[in-house]
Design a protein around this motif. Structure first.
Motif, mmCIF file in Angstrom:
data_model
loop_
_atom_site.group_PDB
_atom_site.id
_atom_site.type_symbol
_atom_site.label_atom_id
_atom_site.label_comp_id
_atom_site.label_asym_id
_atom_site.label_seq_id
_atom_site.Cartn_x
_atom_site.Cartn_y
_atom_site.Cartn_z
ATOM 1 N N ASN A 198 32.197 25.962 0.547
ATOM 2 C CA ASN A 198 33.545 25.545 0.179
ATOM 3 C C ASN A 198 33.951 26.087 -1.186
ATOM 4 O O ASN A 198 35.109 26.483 -1.392
ATOM 5 N N CYS A 199 33.021 26.122 -2.131
ATOM 6 C CA CYS A 199 33.319 26.678 -3.466
ATOM 7 C C CYS A 199 33.538 28.183 -3.398
ATOM 8 O O CYS A 199 34.472 28.712 -4.010
ATOM 9 N N MET A 221 38.035 32.014 -8.791
ATOM 10 C CA MET A 221 38.042 30.944 -9.789
ATOM 11 C C MET A 221 39.183 31.114 -10.790
ATOM 12 O O MET A 221 39.632 30.137 -11.373
ATOM 13 N N THR A 228 28.937 22.529 0.500
ATOM 14 C CA THR A 228 29.661 22.524 -0.776
ATOM 15 C C THR A 228 29.688 23.925 -1.368
ATOM 16 O O THR A 228 30.728 24.372 -1.871
ATOM 17 N N LEU A 229 28.569 24.629 -1.294
ATOM 18 C CA LEU A 229 28.521 26.002 -1.799
ATOM 19 C C LEU A 229 29.504 26.887 -1.031
ATOM 20 O O LEU A 229 30.280 27.641 -1.649
ATOM 21 N N GLU A 269 36.960 24.266 -2.748
ATOM 22 C CA GLU A 269 36.559 23.326 -3.797
ATOM 23 C C GLU A 269 36.366 24.134 -5.072
ATOM 24 O O GLU A 269 36.160 25.346 -5.022
ATOM 25 N N THR A 270 36.428 23.457 -6.207
ATOM 26 C CA THR A 270 36.215 24.153 -7.469
ATOM 27 C C THR A 270 34.798 23.914 -7.966
ATOM 28 O O THR A 270 34.197 22.869 -7.718
ATOM 29 N N ALA A 271 34.280 24.903 -8.643
ATOM 30 C CA ALA A 271 32.972 24.801 -9.288
ATOM 31 C C ALA A 271 33.210 24.660 -10.788
ATOM 32 O O ALA A 271 34.282 25.014 -11.294
ATOM 33 N N GLU A 272 32.225 24.126 -11.488
ATOM 34 C CA GLU A 272 32.368 23.935 -12.937
ATOM 35 C C GLU A 272 32.181 25.230 -13.716
ATOM 36 O O GLU A 272 32.741 25.387 -14.798
ATOM 37 N N LEU A 328 27.407 30.567 -10.321
ATOM 38 C CA LEU A 328 28.154 29.448 -9.749
ATOM 39 C C LEU A 328 27.373 28.139 -9.902
ATOM 40 O O LEU A 328 26.213 28.041 -9.511
ATOM 41 N N LYS A 384 27.925 23.739 -9.663
ATOM 42 C CA LYS A 384 28.772 22.599 -9.258
ATOM 43 C C LYS A 384 27.990 21.322 -9.492
ATOM 44 O O LYS A 384 26.837 21.204 -9.099
ATOM 45 N N GLY A 433 36.849 29.021 -2.078
ATOM 46 C CA GLY A 433 37.976 28.546 -2.870
ATOM 47 C C GLY A 433 38.584 27.255 -2.370
ATOM 48 O O GLY A 433 39.697 26.899 -2.751
#
Length: 181
Positions: free
Chosen positions: A47-48, A68, A44-45, A53-56, A7, A9, A51
């Motif tokens: 939240n990712c 994802m 932030t972690l 927030e989105t991670a890159e 993961l 971000k 689901g």
């Protein structure tokens, strides 16, 4: 139950990623704590992983489903069924009373929930006498307990808690951590 792989971000305006190549797994019944200074990306972690927030890059599997790879509506359904989240800022609806805030995720999902379980949660965290009060009529600790009860009300498979005891006195905080375990 939860598998996080690779993961990563990035913040759009930063040279360094918020986090990079995070890998871990959590089995049913395990408790994991993220510890670090303010501003390092713990929220932030979470939240990712949940689901929100989105991670890159990377993947997050909850009960063998890759968050994802799901469309937003499917992620929302998986969150509603499998995830409870205690937000750092509580995210209570100001026009709803404490009880309505607690059962809101169930109501949105068209479910009544397990009344005995909901009552046990309410009594364990000490909210019985505050259920008819709106968030503005509650102390910070009481608002936090409403947020915790909301996260637990649906009996989720996994609970994410972002500083769940930050506004609680030490005894209540300890009781809540024991109950969450």
């Amino acid at each position: 139950m939860l598998v996080v792989s690779g993961l990563t971000k990035r913040h759009p305006n930063a040279l360094r990623p918020i986090f990079r190549d995070i890998n871990f797994s959590v089995l049913a019944g395990q408790i994991v704590a993220l510890v670090g200074e303010s501003g390092v990306g713990k929220s932030t972690l979470l939240n990712c992983i949940a689901g929100l927030e989105t991670a890159e890059a990377g993947s997050v599997q909850i009960n063998s489903q890759n968050m994802m790879a799901l469309a937003e509506a499917d992620r929302a359904r998986l969150r509603a069924v499998s995830i409870g989240f205690v937000f750092q800022a509580f995210n209570l609806i100001p026009t709803l009373n404490a009880f309505e805030n607690i059962i809101l995720p169930l109501s949105l999902g068209g479910k009544a929930g397990d009344e005995a379980w909901i009552n046990q949660v309410i009594d364990t965290i000490g909210l019985r006498d505050r259920l008819s009060h709106r968030p503005s009529e509650l102390s910070g600790g009481q608002q936090q307990r409403v947020a915790i009860a909301r996260a637990l009300a649906s009996k989720p498979a996994i609970i994410f808690a972002d500083e769940p005891t930050g506004n609680l006195d030490s005894k209540t905080g300890n009781d809540v951590l024991i109950f969450l375990a």
